[in-house]
Design a protein around this motif. Structure first.
Motif, PDB file in Angstrom:
ATOM      1  N   VAL A 291      -7.099   0.335   3.581  1.00  0.00           N
ATOM      2  CA  VAL A 291      -6.042  -0.101   2.749  1.00  0.00           C
ATOM      3  C   VAL A 291      -5.039  -0.818   3.484  1.00  0.00           C
ATOM      4  O   VAL A 291      -4.635  -1.953   3.151  1.00  0.00           O
ATOM      5  CB  VAL A 291      -5.552   0.917   1.695  1.00  0.00           C
TER       6      VAL A 291
ATOM      7  N   GLY B  55      -0.606   4.664   5.064  1.00  0.00           N
ATOM      8  CA  GLY B  55      -0.473   5.679   6.080  1.00  0.00           C
ATOM      9  C   GLY B  55      -1.749   6.514   6.184  1.00  0.00           C
ATOM     10  O   GLY B  55      -1.956   6.795   7.220  1.00  0.00           O
ATOM     11  N   VAL B  56      -2.312   6.905   5.227  1.00  0.00           N
ATOM     12  CA  VAL B  56      -3.580   7.576   5.251  1.00  0.00           C
ATOM     13  C   VAL B  56      -4.944   7.028   5.041  1.00  0.00           C
ATOM     14  O   VAL B  56      -6.022   7.707   5.142  1.00  0.00           O
ATOM     15  CB  VAL B  56      -3.433   8.911   4.494  1.00  0.00           C
ATOM     16  N   LEU B  57      -5.022   5.809   4.443  1.00  0.00           N
ATOM     17  CA  LEU B  57      -6.238   5.027   4.305  1.00  0.00           C
ATOM     18  C   LEU B  57      -6.214   3.969   5.075  1.00  0.00           C
ATOM     19  O   LEU B  57      -5.755   2.883   4.719  1.00  0.00           O
ATOM     20  CB  LEU B  57      -6.486   4.734   2.862  1.00  0.00           C
ATOM     21  N   ASP B  58      -7.053   3.765   6.210  1.00  0.00           N
ATOM     22  CA  ASP B  58      -7.148   2.934   7.262  1.00  0.00           C
ATOM     23  C   ASP B  58      -7.365   1.278   6.706  1.00  0.00           C
ATOM     24  O   ASP B  58      -6.817   0.397   6.813  1.00  0.00           O
ATOM     25  CB  ASP B  58      -7.888   2.950   8.270  1.00  0.00           C
TER      26      ASP B  58
ATOM     27  N   GLY C 220       0.644  -1.097  -0.064  1.00  0.00           N
ATOM     28  CA  GLY C 220      -0.116   0.105  -0.072  1.00  0.00           C
ATOM     29  C   GLY C 220       0.673   1.256   0.197  1.00  0.00           C
ATOM     30  O   GLY C 220       0.464   2.434  -0.388  1.00  0.00           O
ATOM     31  N   GLY C 221       2.242   1.058   0.305  1.00  0.00           N
ATOM     32  CA  GLY C 221       3.001   2.432   0.122  1.00  0.00           C
ATOM     33  C   GLY C 221       2.674   3.456   1.038  1.00  0.00           C
ATOM     34  O   GLY C 221       2.104   3.301   2.187  1.00  0.00           O
ATOM     35  N   SER C 222       2.477   4.559   0.815  1.00  0.00           N
ATOM     36  CA  SER C 222       2.582   5.863   1.282  1.00  0.00           C
ATOM     37  C   SER C 222       0.673   5.732   1.583  1.00  0.00           C
ATOM     38  O   SER C 222       0.133   6.435   2.457  1.00  0.00           O
ATOM     39  CB  SER C 222       2.690   7.119   0.802  1.00  0.00           C
ATOM     40  N   LEU C 223       0.133   5.245   0.479  1.00  0.00           N
ATOM     41  CA  LEU C 223      -1.570   5.289   0.891  1.00  0.00           C
ATOM     42  C   LEU C 223      -1.921   4.613   2.126  1.00  0.00           C
ATOM     43  O   LEU C 223      -2.722   4.858   2.586  1.00  0.00           O
ATOM     44  CB  LEU C 223      -2.173   4.505  -0.400  1.00  0.00           C
TER      45      LEU C 223
END
Lengths: 294, 193
Positions: free
Chosen positions: A204, A199-202, A194-197
């Motif tokens: 995912v 970090g901001v989309l639970d 999920g990479g940086s996603l």
């Protein structure tokens, strides 16, 4: 061996200090000289290419130029930095009109880039340049009995596929076996975290990392090793959320491959950043201290 | 509840969209898409997207500019490049996604309440100013931009874990030669105009 320019990127100086703490002594033990790139700037990661292409290429150009002035190739341990700079390096060497303009502006700003620098990942350096046999000869404390799942993630093996297989890479597995560990089969080894996603989309974060942790566990791994700060962070930091959401036992230590290499090469445990693990390493130490006997 | 027209008339399509995106993403291959769906089935994020990667490519080909630029899909691309290495027509799909993000930012059409474009733009600003990213400050700036004050609370557990293991830095990182960086970035952004 020639001296390399070490490009830590932002993560190895912050949330992934234990990657740097284990990487530097491992390079020393193997005998590869390396010095931190002077006044390096952030590679821009996925963010810069999402906002402004010219600026994204230019900031990578500045790093490449600094390395070129000293005649050194870049070692980029973060898979994100590795890919971003490799990609920019290819673009700046292309015939696109935009590439020529950026090269001109780099020169005007006092950081001319002629295109002579290579961007290399440590796994690649150890496998292709140093060689597994040479590293194996330096192992004093083989990791007997430890079952390791090697997780590659995305950006080391894709889209540039010249170094290892994009779907089922094996270089880090071979490296772990050279250290005396047992490499377990791990079919999802190059599936995205999920990479940086993450970090901001639970949703995912828990959805993607659950699969990666569950499969490692199912294949009997005692530990997952990673080669990228974001992978390490996502796999480690989402475990409690996954356990709460899916009621599955997926708890596993998530280390950098350099931490285990350091152990095998006889570097003191205290000098390899193990204390930075959020997950308890007790079961792993138990496995190692009894030589693998069950 | 309001009812809106759900189909688009041919006259509303943007005939130049395909050639624009092909040029800006260096992907002449978009034309060769056979709609096989290898991209969508390879994509770990497809299940979260409003349009799958296969659909986005079809929409780009046929000029559905507004819908594409407003879509979440480009911002849900994790840059894993699985689609790109598997595409039988060798379309650089990940690079197309990046290009669509840039076009959406330029047109101001991106989903502004979504954290991903907010993170990208704040990181862009932070690096343009200081030359380095600072993880903690980036997250703070992103939540301020989104006016989201619940998000940081959800991250408190992670923050405590990072602090406990000495992995949370409060420092605002900066390179020495910011002057050179600013000169360079100003020049390339003016050149692009």
């Amino acid at each position: 061996m020639k001296e390399y320019a070490y490009y830590p990127g932002c993560s190895l100086k912050a949330g992934s200090k234990h990657y740097e703490e284990s990487l530097l002594p491992v390079f020393k033990a193997i005998g590869v000289p390396m010095k931190e790139l002077d006044d390096w700037n952030c590679c821009g990661a996925t963010a810069y290419f999402s906002v402004d292409e010219s600026m994204a290429e230019a900031i990578c150009g500045r790093n490449l130029s600094i390395a070129e002035q000293d005649g050194r190739d870049i070692i980029a341990p973060c898979a994100g930095c590795y890919l971003t700079m490799k990609k920019s390096n290819a673009f700046l060497g292309s015939s696109h009109a935009k590439a020529k303009k950026i090269l001109t502006e780099l020169k005007n700003a006092g950081c001319e880039y002629k295109g002579t620098v290579d961007v290399i990942h440590p796994v690649q350096l150890f496998t292709d340049d140093v060689g597994l046999d040479a590293i194996k000869a330096k192992v004093t404390n083989p990791l007997k009995g430890l079952k390791v799942a090697s997780y590659y993630g995305c950006q080391l093996v894709r889209p540039y596929t010249d170094f290892d297989d994009p779907d089922y890479p094996t270089s880090m597995d071979a490296l772990m076996e050279a250290m005396g560990a047992e490499a377990v089969d791990y079919p999802v080894k190059a599936r995205c975290c999920g990479g940086s996603l993450a970090g901001v989309l639970d949703d995912v974060a828990t959805g993607l990392n659950r699969v990666l942790l569950r499969e490692a566990k199912r294949n009997g791994a005692d530990v997952i090793v990673t080669l990228c700060p974001l992978c390490q962070f996502n796999l480690e930091m989402n475990q409690n959320k996954i356990i709460k959401k899916y009621k599955e036992d997926i708890k596993l230590p998530i280390l950098y491959f350099t931490q285990l290499m350091g152990l095998a090469l006889g570097i003191a445990r205290e000098d390899l950043g193990f204390s930075r693990s959020v997950i308890s390493l007790d079961t792993m130490w138990a496995k190692l201290s009894n030589g693998g006997a069950k | 509840m309001e009812i809106h027209r759900k189909i688009i008339f041919e006259g509303e399509l943007d005939k130049n969209f395909l050639s624009e995106i092909k040029a800006k993403s260096y992907s002449e291959e978009i034309n060769r898409c056979i709609q096989c769906g290898t991209c969508s089935s390879s994509c770990p994020m497809a299940e979260y997207m409003d349009y799958s990667p296969r659909k986005i490519i079809a929409m780009v080909k046929h000029g559905f500019k507004d819908d594409v630029l407003k879509s979440f899909t480009p911002w849900l691309c994790a840059s894993c490049y699985s689609c790109q290495v598997r595409c039988p027509s060798q379309i650089k799909i990940t690079d197309v996604m990046y290009c669509l993000r840039r076009e959406a930012v330029e047109a101001g059409a991106y989903p502004s309440k979504m954290p991903v474009p907010a993170l990208a733009q704040e990181m862009h600003k932070l690096i343009a100013k200081n030359g380095r990213n600072s993880e903690l400050w980036l997250v703070v700036k992103m939540y301020l931009r989104l006016k989201d004050f619940i998000g940081p609370l959800k991250m408190a557990g992670t923050g405590i874990d990072l602090m406990r293991t000495g992995r949370l830095s409060l420092k605002m990182e900066k390179i020495k030669n910011t002057k050179q960086l600013h000169t360079l970035l100003k020049a390339v952004s003016e050149e692009a105009k």
